[in-house]
Scaffold this active site. Structure first.
Site, PDB file in Angstrom:
ATOM      1  CB  ALA A  84      63.362  -0.805  26.229  1.00  0.00           C
TER       2      ALA A  84
ATOM      3  N   GLY B 105      61.308  -3.773  29.347  1.00  0.00           N
ATOM      4  CA  GLY B 105      61.964  -4.856  30.072  1.00  0.00           C
ATOM      5  C   GLY B 105      61.096  -5.866  30.787  1.00  0.00           C
TER       6      GLY B 105
ATOM      7  CG  ASP C 172      56.384  -7.367  22.931  1.00  0.00           C
ATOM      8  OD1 ASP C 172      55.319  -7.906  22.614  1.00  0.00           O
ATOM      9  OD2 ASP C 172      56.451  -6.255  23.482  1.00  0.00           O
TER      10      ASP C 172
ATOM     11  CB  CYS D 258      50.340  -4.245  22.439  1.00  0.00           C
ATOM     12  SG  CYS D 258      51.538  -2.976  22.047  1.00  0.00           S
TER      13      CYS D 258
END
Length: 451
Positions: A271, A273, A336, A389
């Site tokens: 998520a 997504g 991620d 990130c």
């Protein structure tokens, strides 16, 4: 602006700020929740303005709190009732940032305090707001600069002190300031063509017709939005799923992984997504993707989005990416990882205030568990991307070294076509994007293989 009986605009903003802080929601989701209870003629106008308020207050919170703390005697804004603290932030923001007449700003806040608390609190807030009105922030910042330059940068550019120290260590003083400045600039939008429904050239032509000027980027299916007359989310092609909004560096991940039609792919923290759906498009809806996430609500939102985008080869699994196992192994994995989000301050300013050393240590432990689990789920010879990130080496390069030295993965020599390289002994073999250099989120990518 009255929205409905006895609910003022300031209450709506304070409710949203409280949800951002207490529930750790994004500004957008906090406002969605608050506005479910809001009706009235001015609803949509108020929603746009409320979003601007919440976003800017979160962005400038260190500077706003500095002003409040400078006039508070014997206590700090953090010690006050959280709702009262948010009302003070709104009043300070209105006077010093939006230049609302001080009497109007003070009156709006005092009215809410009277209703929510009591007369003595209203008296206290009234006096405080008068002191805030008279406060000379530039003079106070000048004094702070002479006393503690790091703290001055932290307040002046409204970033956590640890972040300021960290980026000075990475870049040196002058370039660190450029990054701080860049994080406070308006967000840059990128759009990715959903190649299940269109191609990047057709998308560019369509956007131009609609008054959206774009530029090509180093990522082949992504366009940079330069200017627009109508927000791209209001366009028909967006509603029909022909394109998505996705940050440039984020959209590079699927290209680095390069999944093929017919492969089995696992996304361990799927998520919201964007990377899962990008992989599905590159796989032309052929093969299978298992999208795992620990948040059931976010997975359900992904499921709805998949329908709009025409994605048909994804199975959604509510599970923890630290422990999920499937019967079969996977050709490719996207990891991620959840992180400190310290590369996304321009897009999500509220995350600036969520992390301290203890929380970061905890999240690194999660990242390492997920790397171990990715190894267990990967086929021999299978490949994976590890991305975050985050700007921090302990979440990025150090985790890749952990994956190589302790888990048994091999770091590939991938030929990154843009961006910068990273740090430590593996620096030349990993990808870094920086907000001030590349006009997108600060981001990290490494490509790994199970030997």
């Amino acid at each position: 602006m009255e929205l409905f009986y006895r609910v003022s605009f300031q209450e709506v903003v304070a409710d949203a700020l409280s949800l951002v802080e207490e529930r750790e929601l994004s500004s957008k989701h906090a406002l969605e929740r608050v506005f479910r209870r809001v009706a009235g003629r001015d609803r949509e106008k108020a929603r746009g303005l409320a979003h601007a308020y919440v976003f800017e207050i979160e962005k400038w919170r260190a500077k706003i709190d500095f002003m409040i703390n400078s006039v508070l005697k014997g206590s700090k804004v953090e010690d006050l009732d959280p709702y009262l603290a948010n009302l003070l932030r709104i009043g300070t923001f209105e006077i010093h940032f939006r230049k609302v007449p001080p009497a109007v700003a003070t009156d709006s806040i005092v009215r809410v305090v009277k209703e929510k608390f009591d007369f003595s609190k209203a008296k206290f807030v009234n006096a405080l707001m008068h002191s805030i009105e008279k406060f000379d922030v530039e003079k106070a910042l000048k004094r702070l600069k002479e006393r503690d330059r790091i703290e001055w940068l932290s307040v002046r550019f409204s970033h956590p002190r640890w972040y300021v120290e960290y980026v000075i260590g990475l870049f040196g003083y002058e370039e660190a300031v450029r990054l701080l400045l860049s994080n406070n600039r308006p967000q840059r939008y990128y759009v990715r063509a959903n190649t299940l429904k269109t191609d990047v050239d057709s998308l560019r032509d369509y956007l131009e017709e609609k008054g959206v000027r774009t530029a090509l980027t180093p990522v082949p299916d992504v366009l940079k939005v330069l200017e627009y007359k109508t927000p791209v989310t209001r366009l028909d092609w967006y509603k029909e799923g022909k394109f998505v909004i996705q940050d440039l560096a984020s959209a590079y991940v699927a290209h680095v992984l390069s999944p093929e039609p017919g492969e089995r792919l696992l996304d361990l923290a799927a998520a919201p997504g964007s990377k899962t759906f990008h992989a599905a498009a590159l796989m032309e809806n052929k093969g299978e993707i298992i999208a795992v996430d620990y948040s059931y609500d976010r997975l359900m939102r992904m499921k709805e989005k998949a329908k709009i985008l025409g994605v048909k080869n994804v199975r959604f699994v509510h599970a923890d990416g630290q422990s999920f196992k499937d019967k079969g192994k996977f050709d490719k994995i996207i990891l991620d990882a959840p992180c400190s989000s310290s590369g996304t301050y321009r897009q999500f300013p509220e995350v600036k205030w969520r992390f301290d050393d203890a929380k970061i240590r905890k999240i690194i432990s999660v990242q390492r568990n997920m790397l171990r689990n990715a190894y267990e789920n990967l086929k021999e010879g299978g490949e994976m991307t590890y991305s975050t990130c985050s700007i921090r080496m302990d979440e990025d390069e150090e985790n890749v070294l952990f994956a190589v030295n302790k888990v048994g993965l091999e770091l590939l020599n991938y030929d990154f076509s843009w961006g910068d390289r990273g740090f430590l002994e593996i620096g030349e073999r990993v990808f870094r994007a920086w907000t001030h250099r590349h006009d997108c989120n600060s981001f990290f990518i490494a490509k790994l293989r199970k030997g």
